[in-house]
Design an enzyme around this catalytic site. Structure first.
Site, PDB file in Angstrom:
ATOM      1  CG  ASP A 174      84.052 -76.411  84.346  1.00 39.25           C
ATOM      2  OD1 ASP A 174      83.318 -75.709  85.082  1.00 39.25           O
ATOM      3  OD2 ASP A 174      83.662 -76.889  83.265  1.00 39.25           O
ATOM      4  CG  LEU A 175      81.076 -77.944  90.062  1.00 35.84           C
ATOM      5  CD1 LEU A 175      81.972 -78.716  91.017  1.00 35.84           C
ATOM      6  CD2 LEU A 175      80.273 -76.886  90.820  1.00 35.84           C
TER       7      LEU A 175
END
Length: 254
Positions: free
Chosen positions: A27-28
């Protein structure tokens, strides 16, 4: 805390650094980049870009960013270091070879954007994000509106059939039919991920589908942030801990 099997789990340990043929799905926001007051406040970072570049080389391309952001935003923030990526919670997907898979936007997204715009206009600090495939209502700078925002989003979801995706101080109404778990599973059926051991690293409720998919396919999830009920098997404290861990993987001899 329930584990992936539904049993009460102990405090989650740190994930191992030595991983056999790992396929990483990252995920970012909140994982590779700190959470920020507004979506556009997050930008490229020299260390992040370096770690992703070396990690992708070390794992022979088996690294993908899996985010709620669009592919354009993923590329901007990662400085183009992620060849494989999935955006808008699985609704966009770019394979490692650069080919694209994308859902057709549900027409009701335009209605959601208009309703969110009207809601935000009367509430300072509330922001609307139009991703074409989804509409996001951000209230990190106006936490007092959370109840009203949820009522609006839930009502729109019921009326339109759009999928309601809660997140960290954001509510998103998106074109139905995909999630991060579906994106991970699709990547795992293709080169160069096929035959690897999937590891999903995420911080939010949107990442639980990814944790479950990774576990189902013989891998595991890594929760980033405070302890909570989760399908993840391991945990890291925050962004710096994630980058340290990834840096360690990149340095392990092949």
């Amino acid at each position: 805390m329930p584990s992936a099997s539904g049993a009460i789990a102990p405090r989650l340990p740190k994930p191992p650094v030595a991983l056999r043929k790992a396929a990483l799905f990252l995920d970012l926001d909140g994982v590779l980049a700190p959470l920020a007051p507004t979506p556009d406040a997050v930008g490229p970072d020299v260390r992040r870009t370096d770690v992703l570049t070396r990690l992708t080389e070390r794992l022979q391309g088996r690294v993908a960013i899996v985010s709620g952001r669009t592919l354009r935003e993923i590329d901007r923030i990662s400085d183009g270091a992620a060849r494989a990526a999935s955006g808008v919670h699985g609704l966009q997907r770019r394979r490692e070879d650069g080919s694209l898979v994308q859902r057709t936007p549900d027409p009701a997204v335009r209605r959601a954007v208009a309703a969110f715009d009207a809601f935000a206009a009367a509430r300072p600090g509330v922001l609307v994000e139009d991703k074409e495939l989804s509409a996001g209502l951000h209230y990190r700078q106006a936490p007092d509106v959370s109840g009203e925002a949820l009522i609006l989003a839930a009502s729109l979801a019921e009326e339109t059939g759009l999928a309601l995706q809660p997140g960290a101080m954001v509510l998103e109404l998106k074109t139905p039919g995909a999630d991060k778990g579906a994106a991970l599973s699709a990547f795992m059926a293709e080169a160069p991920f096929q035959g690897g051991v999937p590891v999903m690293v995420g911080d939010d409720l949107t990442d639980e589908h990814g944790f479950e998919a990774a576990e189902r396919l013989g891998g595991f999830g890594v929760l980033v942030g405070p302890e909570r009920a989760t399908a993840a098997r391991y945990r890291l404290e925050g962004v710096n801990a994630v980058l340290d861990w990834l840096d360690g993987i990149a340095e392990v001899p092949a």
